[in-house]
Design an enzyme around this catalytic site. Structure first.
Site, PDB file in Angstrom:
ATOM      1  N   GLY A 145      40.519  11.422 -13.613  1.00 50.60           N
ATOM      2  CA  GLY A 145      39.957  12.409 -14.544  1.00 50.60           C
ATOM      3  C   GLY A 145      39.905  13.810 -13.962  1.00 50.60           C
ATOM      4  N   GLU A 158      44.692   5.323 -11.360  1.00 47.34           N
ATOM      5  CA  GLU A 158      44.060   4.343 -12.258  1.00 47.34           C
ATOM      6  C   GLU A 158      44.647   2.945 -12.156  1.00 47.34           C
ATOM      7  OE1 GLU A 158      44.843   7.428 -13.090  1.00 47.34           O
ATOM      8  OE2 GLU A 158      43.143   8.349 -14.126  1.00 47.34           O
ATOM      9  N   GLU A 179      43.288  15.145 -14.487  1.00 44.66           N
ATOM     10  CA  GLU A 179      43.401  15.366 -15.939  1.00 44.66           C
ATOM     11  C   GLU A 179      42.635  16.617 -16.369  1.00 44.66           C
ATOM     12  OE1 GLU A 179      42.173  11.203 -16.475  1.00 44.66           O
ATOM     13  OE2 GLU A 179      43.762  11.060 -17.969  1.00 44.66           O
ATOM     14  N   ALA A 237      36.941   9.845 -13.168  1.00 43.91           N
ATOM     15  CA  ALA A 237      35.840   9.373 -14.004  1.00 43.91           C
ATOM     16  C   ALA A 237      34.921   8.560 -13.109  1.00 43.91           C
ATOM     17  CB  ALA A 237      36.385   8.504 -15.125  1.00 43.91           C
TER      18      ALA A 237
HETATM   19  N1  COA Z   1      33.502   7.269  -9.399  1.00 39.99           N
HETATM   20  C1  COA Z   1      32.300   7.001  -8.870  1.00 39.99           C
HETATM   21  N2  COA Z   1      31.958   7.278  -7.618  1.00 39.99           N
HETATM   22  C2  COA Z   1      32.897   7.856  -6.836  1.00 39.99           C
HETATM   23  C3  COA Z   1      34.173   8.165  -7.306  1.00 39.99           C
HETATM   24  C4  COA Z   1      34.466   7.849  -8.652  1.00 39.99           C
HETATM   25  N3  COA Z   1      35.651   8.135  -9.202  1.00 39.99           N
HETATM   26  N4  COA Z   1      34.877   8.710  -6.292  1.00 39.99           N
HETATM   27  C5  COA Z   1      34.062   8.756  -5.230  1.00 39.99           C
HETATM   28  N5  COA Z   1      32.854   8.240  -5.551  1.00 39.99           N
HETATM   29  C6  COA Z   1      31.679   8.106  -4.688  1.00 39.99           C
HETATM   30  C7  COA Z   1      31.815   6.943  -3.722  1.00 39.99           C
HETATM   31  O1  COA Z   1      31.466   5.719  -4.343  1.00 39.99           O
HETATM   32  C8  COA Z   1      30.829   7.357  -2.664  1.00 39.99           C
HETATM   33  O2  COA Z   1      29.520   7.099  -3.122  1.00 39.99           O
HETATM   34  P1  COA Z   1      28.419   6.417  -2.127  1.00 39.99           P
HETATM   35  O3  COA Z   1      28.305   7.378  -0.983  1.00 39.99           O
HETATM   36  O4  COA Z   1      27.203   6.329  -2.977  1.00 39.99           O
HETATM   37  O5  COA Z   1      29.019   5.105  -1.716  1.00 39.99           O
HETATM   38  C9  COA Z   1      30.996   8.860  -2.611  1.00 39.99           C
HETATM   39  O6  COA Z   1      31.540   9.243  -3.863  1.00 39.99           O
HETATM   40  C10 COA Z   1      31.924   9.350  -1.526  1.00 39.99           C
HETATM   41  O7  COA Z   1      33.163   8.698  -1.683  1.00 39.99           O
HETATM   42  P2  COA Z   1      33.901   7.888  -0.509  1.00 39.99           P
HETATM   43  O8  COA Z   1      34.805   6.898  -1.149  1.00 39.99           O
HETATM   44  O9  COA Z   1      32.884   7.361   0.444  1.00 39.99           O
HETATM   45  O10 COA Z   1      34.711   9.059   0.185  1.00 39.99           O
HETATM   46  P3  COA Z   1      36.063   8.910   1.020  1.00 39.99           P
HETATM   47  O11 COA Z   1      36.273  10.214   1.690  1.00 39.99           O
HETATM   48  O12 COA Z   1      36.032   7.699   1.879  1.00 39.99           O
HETATM   49  O13 COA Z   1      37.224   8.676  -0.067  1.00 39.99           O
HETATM   50  C11 COA Z   1      38.369   9.114  -2.158  1.00 39.99           C
HETATM   51  C12 COA Z   1      37.523   9.693  -0.994  1.00 39.99           C
HETATM   52  C13 COA Z   1      38.516  10.197  -3.201  1.00 39.99           C
HETATM   53  C14 COA Z   1      39.752   8.734  -1.622  1.00 39.99           C
HETATM   54  C15 COA Z   1      37.660   7.873  -2.719  1.00 39.99           C
HETATM   55  O14 COA Z   1      36.326   8.222  -3.033  1.00 39.99           O
HETATM   56  C16 COA Z   1      38.281   7.335  -3.986  1.00 39.99           C
HETATM   57  O15 COA Z   1      39.315   6.689  -3.930  1.00 39.99           O
HETATM   58  N6  COA Z   1      37.643   7.587  -5.147  1.00 39.99           N
HETATM   59  C17 COA Z   1      38.070   7.039  -6.412  1.00 39.99           C
HETATM   60  C18 COA Z   1      39.290   7.782  -6.931  1.00 39.99           C
HETATM   61  C19 COA Z   1      39.734   7.161  -8.233  1.00 39.99           C
HETATM   62  O16 COA Z   1      40.173   6.020  -8.289  1.00 39.99           O
HETATM   63  N7  COA Z   1      39.638   7.962  -9.311  1.00 39.99           N
HETATM   64  C20 COA Z   1      40.073   7.549 -10.621  1.00 39.99           C
HETATM   65  C21 COA Z   1      38.963   6.937 -11.368  1.00 39.99           C
HETATM   66  S1  COA Z   1      39.507   6.369 -12.927  1.00 39.99           S
END
Ligand code: COA
Length: 259
Positions: free
Chosen positions: A111, A134, A114, A66
């Site tokens: 999400g 989460e 999910e 999400a």
């Molecule tokens: N919601 C909003 N933005 C997200 C996102 C999310 N769930 N997951 C990634 N993004 C965005 C990042 O903020 C970043 O945006 P920016 O370039 O404007 O800063 C962009 O996507 C790229 O992500 P980044 O974190 O820089 O990539 P990464 O390769 O370093 O890491 C992940 C990849 C997937 C490990 C990391 O993005 C992450 O942990 N995301 C969240 C996962 C999560 O907790 N999901 C459950 C949500 S309830």
């Protein structure tokens, strides 16, 4: 219909819906949900479409969860509404009358995991990663993850993944039963299409009944065996049944009308 956050293409009876926010790793924001539900419903209503593939844009992510940027300042009521919206769209997918396959092409987190689990089948590329992170955010899954993960991989491992926020690689997801196949990224859509084409040689009305019977197993207060009895009865009244049995007796390939 034109969309801002998803792409929808139809080719040979298959509707591929791509979550299209690659710069945000296809995170599901409110606007995306508002397009996803109607796009899925449109596919169900379109008689030329027999199956769906859901995937993510780019090479890095299926859906990274999400959209966390929309979480700040939520009231309890707004939080529940957000969760209910996700449940609505994912239940629509799970209960859909046509087969839906998740083509998981990278991160399937929160999400995203999910969404994949709401689909009827999951095919992952070798670089796919699954997880429910989460608890890192002081949250729990809100789009069915606590239930569907248990259903797919069992209580013990699901509890571990939900409590530790640990990600699993595609091969591990395959061993756990979280995905049906793992293939090289270049062959991901080809594998999904092949699965849908195989299913399409079967009776569409029977496929719809199968989906409903499977879901009945997990539905509170519903007796799945009774559901099967009722739906078996429905089947014998279809043209597909007449064609399928006639084709068998006449030693020819069935050509199902889907009615
Ligand atoms: N919601 C909003 N933005 C997200 C996102 C999310 N769930 N997951 C990634 N993004 C965005 C990042 O903020 C970043 O945006 P920016 O370039 O404007 O800063 C962009 O996507 C790229 O992500 P980044 O974190 O820089 O990539 P990464 O390769 O370093 O890491 C992940 C990849 C997937 C490990 C990391 O993005 C992450 O942990 N995301 C969240 C996962 C999560 O907790 N999901 C459950 C949500 S309830």
């Amino acid at each position: 219909m034109t969309y801002q956050n998803i792409l929808s293409t139809i080719d040979n009876g298959i509707n591929t819906i791509t979550i299209n926010r690659p710069d945000k790793l296809n995170a599901l924001n409110k606007a995306t949900f508002e397009e996803l539900g109607p796009a899925i419903q449109a596919a169900f209503d379109d008689e030329t479409i027999y199956g769906l593939i859901i995937t993510g844009a780019g090479e890095k992510a299926f859906v990274a969860g999400a959209d966390i940027s929309e979480f700040t300042g939520l009231s309890v009521e707004e939080g529940r509404r957000l969760s209910r919206t996700g449940h609505g769209v994912f239940n629509l997918i799970e209960n859909g009358p046509k087969p839906i396959i998740a083509a998981v092409n990278g991160f399937a987190l929160g999400g995203g995991c999910e969404l994949a689990m709401a689909c009827h089948l999951r095919v992952a590329s070798e670089n796919a990663m699954f997880g429910q992170p989460e608890v890192n955010l002081g949250l729990i899954p809100g789009y069915g993850g606590t239930q569907r993960l248990v259903q797919l991989i069992g209580k013990g491992k699901a509890t571990e993944l939900l409590m530790t926020a640990e990600m699993v690689k595609a091969e591990e997801a395959l061993k756990l039963g979280l995905v049906n196949y793992v293939v090289p990224a270049s062959g991901l859509l080809t594998k999904c299409i092949a699965l849908l084409e195989k299913i399409h040689t079967k009776s569409p009305t029977a496929i719809t009944e199968i989906i409903q019977c499977i879901n009945a197993y997990y539905e509170d207060g519903v007796n799945g065996l009774e559901t099967e009895i009722n739906r078996f009865g429905n089947c014998v009244n279809t043209e597909d049944f007449k064609e399928g049995t006639a084709a068998f007796l006449e030693k020819r390939k069935a050509s199902f009308p889907g009615k």
